[in-house]
Motif scaffolding. Structure first.
Motif, mmCIF file in Angstrom:
data_model
loop_
_atom_site.group_PDB
_atom_site.id
_atom_site.type_symbol
_atom_site.label_atom_id
_atom_site.label_comp_id
_atom_site.label_asym_id
_atom_site.label_seq_id
_atom_site.Cartn_x
_atom_site.Cartn_y
_atom_site.Cartn_z
ATOM 1 N N LEU A 303 0.901 -1.104 0.091
ATOM 2 C CA LEU A 303 0.110 -0.042 0.352
ATOM 3 C C LEU A 303 0.690 1.118 -0.411
ATOM 4 C CD1 LEU A 303 -2.723 1.333 0.734
ATOM 5 C CD2 LEU A 303 -1.863 1.378 2.472
ATOM 6 N N SER A 304 0.632 3.039 -0.482
ATOM 7 C CA SER A 304 1.641 3.414 -1.079
ATOM 8 C C SER A 304 0.038 4.711 -0.992
ATOM 9 C CB SER A 304 2.034 3.835 -1.918
ATOM 10 O OG SER A 304 2.612 5.196 -1.616
ATOM 11 N N VAL A 305 0.670 5.444 0.054
ATOM 12 C CA VAL A 305 -1.040 6.708 0.081
ATOM 13 C C VAL A 305 -0.243 7.871 0.804
ATOM 14 C CG1 VAL A 305 -2.372 5.529 2.336
ATOM 15 C CG2 VAL A 305 -3.122 6.994 0.392
ATOM 16 N N LYS A 306 -0.896 8.581 -0.249
ATOM 17 C CA LYS A 306 -0.773 10.598 1.202
ATOM 18 C C LYS A 306 -1.387 10.687 1.617
ATOM 19 C CE LYS A 306 2.251 11.239 -3.505
ATOM 20 N NZ LYS A 306 3.317 11.164 -3.087
ATOM 21 N N PHE A 307 -0.848 11.500 2.288
ATOM 22 C CA PHE A 307 -1.313 12.292 3.800
ATOM 23 C C PHE A 307 -1.502 13.889 4.090
ATOM 24 C CE2 PHE A 307 -2.416 7.369 4.715
ATOM 25 C CZ PHE A 307 -3.218 7.540 4.674
ATOM 26 N N ARG A 308 -2.812 14.524 4.312
ATOM 27 C CA ARG A 308 -2.025 15.769 4.469
ATOM 28 C C ARG A 308 -3.362 16.042 5.669
ATOM 29 N NH1 ARG A 308 -2.497 19.720 -0.214
ATOM 30 N NH2 ARG A 308 -0.525 19.454 -0.526
ATOM 31 N N SER A 309 -2.422 16.455 6.614
ATOM 32 C CA SER A 309 -3.051 17.476 7.838
ATOM 33 C C SER A 309 -2.916 18.915 8.176
ATOM 34 C CB SER A 309 -3.500 16.626 8.712
ATOM 35 O OG SER A 309 -2.048 16.694 9.151
#
Length: 344
Positions: A303-309
């Motif tokens: 799995l490879s997923v980008k996150f932003r907060s």
């Protein structure tokens, strides 16, 4: 010159009258259906829609006299009555207006409400008013038919699963394959059942041949045969225990430092960047998971997923980032990760 001045005055007066007319059909500030306040020209049915045992009536309006927008407003009104949110609308969620059920729970998110028909339309000088009807009983009948079809498919899939002696040779792989075959059917069945509860009440929903919880229990019953070493990089140290607990919740045997586990899961948080934008602390990162066969090192998936907060403080921004990461990790374990198990 006088003619030009008269023409200018007439245009100003016309614009003013148009503005006054539109003001009589203004949008409500709280964004709740119906989003338009009726004026003196509104038909009586707009403020007092009929009540019917089989049909649901909903009204809508548009100050721009656009029927499509008025119909969309009426559909939002209808969705509010049913305590659902239409994916095709989405504006309620975007602008912060999120309706809740009588119990204070979030509404059901659905694609559309089938069978909506235009019942009445009135084009007043200031606004276009519409009233739509929705056959709730007809919707319930269609949902029952689809649920019956899904129940048949679920039973057939369960019957096609390997018998106990055959399954015993590769118990985890067979359980994973059975889980993946049933999961989309079971999830759709649960979604349709939730809609049927809205349409016809709890008593209308019969017991399902299998549930998502039941599928997880079946998988967990054999998942303990799998030893798993979860190797997380230092960036994930604050939530290492939570990552392990989520995997253990599936019944997996988490053994840290095992030199030759059945599965080795490598987790990392990469490309971490921190920026201050307009006084807000923003974090961007990429969460990467890689699943390997512990014996021969073969890659089984990942799995490879980008996150932003973002937040006013860095600590809260990191908490939000970790919360998003954990939610996706749990979703991954319940879905894509099971595909790795079926290869065992």
């Amino acid at each position: 010159m006088r003619t030009s001045h008269s023409a200018f005055s007439a245009s100003v007066i016309a614009a003013g009258l148009a503005a006054l007319a539109l003001a009589g059909c203004e949008y409500r500030p709280n964004r709740g259906p119906s989003r338009v306040k009726p004026d003196d020209n509104a038909p009586a049915w707009f403020s007092n829609p009929p009540i019917d045992a089989r049909l649901i009536y909903a009204v809508g309006a548009d100050p721009g006299h656009d029927r499509a927008k008025a119909m969309a407003d009426a559909r939002r009104n209808l969705a509010s009555q049913l305590h659902v949110v239409l994916r095709s609308d989405g504006s309620d969620l975007d602008d912060g207006f999120v309706p809740t059920t009588a119990a204070g729970e979030p509404p059901l998110l659905i694609d559309d409400l089938p069978g909506v028909q235009l019942d009445k339309q009135f084009d007043a000088p200031s606004c276009l008013y519409v009233m739509i009807t929705f056959n709730r009983a007809g919707w319930a009948d269609a949902l029952r038919a689809r649920i019956d079809q899904l129940d048949g498919q679920i039973r057939a899939t369960m019957a096609a699963a390997p018998a106990a002696p055959e399954a015993a040779t590769t118990p985890v792989g067979n359980a994973a394959r059975n889980y993946l075959a049933l999961l989309p059917l079971v999830r759709e069945r649960e979604e349709q059942a939730a809609r049927l509860r809205l349409a016809a009440g709890e008593a209308a929903v019969q017991t399902a041949p299998m549930s998502s919880a039941g599928l997880r229990q079946q998988l967990a019953a054999v998942a303990g045969l799998i030893s798993v070493d979860i190797n997380a990089d230092p960036n994930l140290a604050p939530i290492q225990a939570q990552l392990n607990d989520a995997a253990a919740g599936m019944g997996l045997n988490i053994v840290a430092g095992n030199p030759q586990p059945a599965l080795r899961v490598r987790l990392s948080l990469q490309e971490v960047t921190a920026l201050n934008i307009d006084g807000l602390e923003r974090l961007d990162a990429t969460f990467v998971a890689s699943v390997e066969n512990g014996k021969d090192g073969r890659n089984l998936g990942g799995l490879s997923v980008k996150f932003r907060s973002s937040s006013l403080t860095d600590s809260v921004a990191r908490e939000r980032l970790n919360a998003k990461l954990m939610q996706r990790w749990k979703e991954y374990l319940a879905n894509e990760f099971v595909s790795c198990l079926q290869r065992l």
